[in-house]
Design a protein around this motif. Structure first.
Motif, short mmCIF file in Angstrom:
data_model
loop_
_atom_site.label_atom_id
_atom_site.label_comp_id
_atom_site.label_asym_id
_atom_site.label_seq_id
_atom_site.Cartn_x
_atom_site.Cartn_y
_atom_site.Cartn_z
N GLU A 154 0.94 -1.15 0.09
CA GLU A 154 -0.38 -0.17 0.17
C GLU A 154 0.44 1.01 0.15
N ARG A 155 1.87 1.13 1.11
CA ARG A 155 3.02 2.38 0.78
C ARG A 155 3.23 3.15 -0.56
N LEU A 156 3.28 1.28 -1.31
CA LEU A 156 3.98 2.57 -3.30
C LEU A 156 2.99 2.04 -3.41
N ASP A 157 1.94 2.30 -3.25
CA ASP A 157 0.11 3.03 -4.20
C ASP A 157 0.67 1.78 -5.38
N LEU A 158 0.42 0.03 -4.50
CA LEU A 158 0.58 -0.60 -5.45
C LEU A 158 -0.68 -1.41 -5.96
N ARG A 159 -1.72 -0.69 -4.89
CA ARG A 159 -2.41 -1.73 -4.81
C ARG A 159 -3.70 -1.08 -5.38
N THR A 160 -3.67 0.19 -6.41
CA THR A 160 -4.52 0.65 -7.35
C THR A 160 -3.56 -0.24 -8.57
N PHE A 161 -2.74 -0.39 -8.70
CA PHE A 161 -1.96 -0.95 -10.15
C PHE A 161 -1.98 -2.49 -10.01
N ALA A 162 -1.73 -2.71 -9.49
CA ALA A 162 -1.94 -4.42 -10.00
C ALA A 162 -2.49 -4.88 -8.73
N ASP A 163 -3.42 -6.18 -8.20
CA ASP A 163 -4.50 -6.91 -7.50
C ASP A 163 -3.44 -8.13 -6.66
N LEU A 164 -3.27 -7.94 -5.35
CA LEU A 164 -2.39 -9.13 -4.99
C LEU A 164 -2.99 -9.32 -4.20
N ASP A 165 -2.44 -10.94 -3.33
CA ASP A 165 -2.64 -10.67 -2.22
C ASP A 165 -1.14 -11.04 -1.28
N ALA A 166 -1.87 -11.52 -0.07
CA ALA A 166 -0.29 -11.55 0.53
C ALA A 166 0.77 -12.46 0.43
#
Length: 307
Positions: A117-129
């Protein structure tokens, strides 16, 4: 299916969105290679390491698309996930990362999600932990269970793409790059199988590096290999280039000595055309003996020498 336009647009979105986020999180100040932990390697920041891998992976995928090599599951969504996962694959090298076990990769899933989330990747790609930890756990670790725990379809392909990007960003020499990449390319399919596949890795290397002349030699050799034998420049080093190309065993007309002769001719033409022959004549004049240095005759002609 993925195409070249989607590849280029996805790369641009990544750079516009994720690069500033890495700067904000000071990735340019943390080491991925070198320093006390890796004293045998030249220093490379996390930011540089990540960008090198992203650009390398993009070039490889561009080659696959141009050659119409089909990788099942490789679409825009998978490409975005591969970029995002590679961005997160060195979380264990960040300072102040708590661990839940003795392994350097034993990072809580919550911490992995936090960096995501810190790297703003949530809006770029859907990843699970589990997918993030799969990318973070390197091949040298025996703990690879997250590959089975993730619910993401196509996780094995994503793992190979992340490892390919890491291999390209980590290599410090041409032979190291070729050896490491071969081990992962073969997982993409039979077209990259050693000795029998359709494609292989090659490189040209100069033992003696001499500034501008070296750059001209690299350019000439790369251009001739690309135009004549369809070699695709993949990685660039100061001493040479690594290519991916159709296997030379399928091109029996390749003659090394003929190629070198043509390359030398092209290099000399490039050197001659890059300078003013009148300046060359003045620079090569030996004023005490009233003649010219022997190299002068390569770069100019008789009228300029007489002038």
């Amino acid at each position: 299916m993925l195409d070249l336009a989607t590849l280029e647009s996805t790369l641009q979105v990544y750079l516009q969105q994720c690069y500033p986020a890495m700067i904000r999180q000071r990735y340019h100040l943390f080491l991925a290679k070198g320093g006390p932990e890796y004293p045998h390697l030249p220093e490379q920041s996390l930011l540089t390491h990540i960008l090198n891998g992203i650009f390398g992976l993009a070039r490889l995928i561009r080659f696959l698309l141009e050659q119409r090599v089909s990788l099942p599951g490789l679409d825009e969504s998978a490409l975005r996930r591969a970029f995002a996962l590679y961005t997160l694959h060195e979380i264990h090298k960040l300072p102040m990362v708590d661990r839940i076990g003795p392994s350097e990769f034993a990072i809580p899933l919550e911490r992995l999600q936090q960096e995501y989330e810190r790297l703003d990747l949530r809006t770029f790609a859907d990843l699970d932990a589990h997918l993030i930890r799969m990318a973070n756990v390197h091949k040298r670790s025996p703990h690879q269970g997250d590959l089975l725990l993730t619910a993401t379809e196509g996780a094995p392909l994503l793992r190979v793409l992340v490892r390919l990007a890491d291999a390209m960003a980590s290599a410090t020499s041409l032979d190291e790059a070729a050896s490491s990449l071969r081990n992962w390319l073969k997982h993409l399919g039979p077209e990259f199988a050693p000795n029998t596949g359709r494609f292989a890795l090659y490189w040209h290397q100069l033992r003696d590096v001499r500034g501008v002349l070296t750059n001209i030699i690299h350019q000439v050799v790369a251009k001739r290999l690309e135009n004549t034998y369809h070699f695709y420049p993949l990685l660039f080093f100061s001493t040479g280039l690594l290519y991916i190309a159709p296997c030379l065993s399928h091109r029996q007309n390749f003659d090394r000595h003929t190629f070198i002769d043509h390359a030398v001719s092209d290099i000399l033409k490039s050197l001659v055309s890059s300078g003013d022959p009148r300046v060359m004549a003045r620079e090569g004049l030996r004023r005490q003996k009233y003649d010219f240095e022997s190299y002068t005759y390569t770069f100019t002609d008789v009228p300029n020498l007489l002038d």
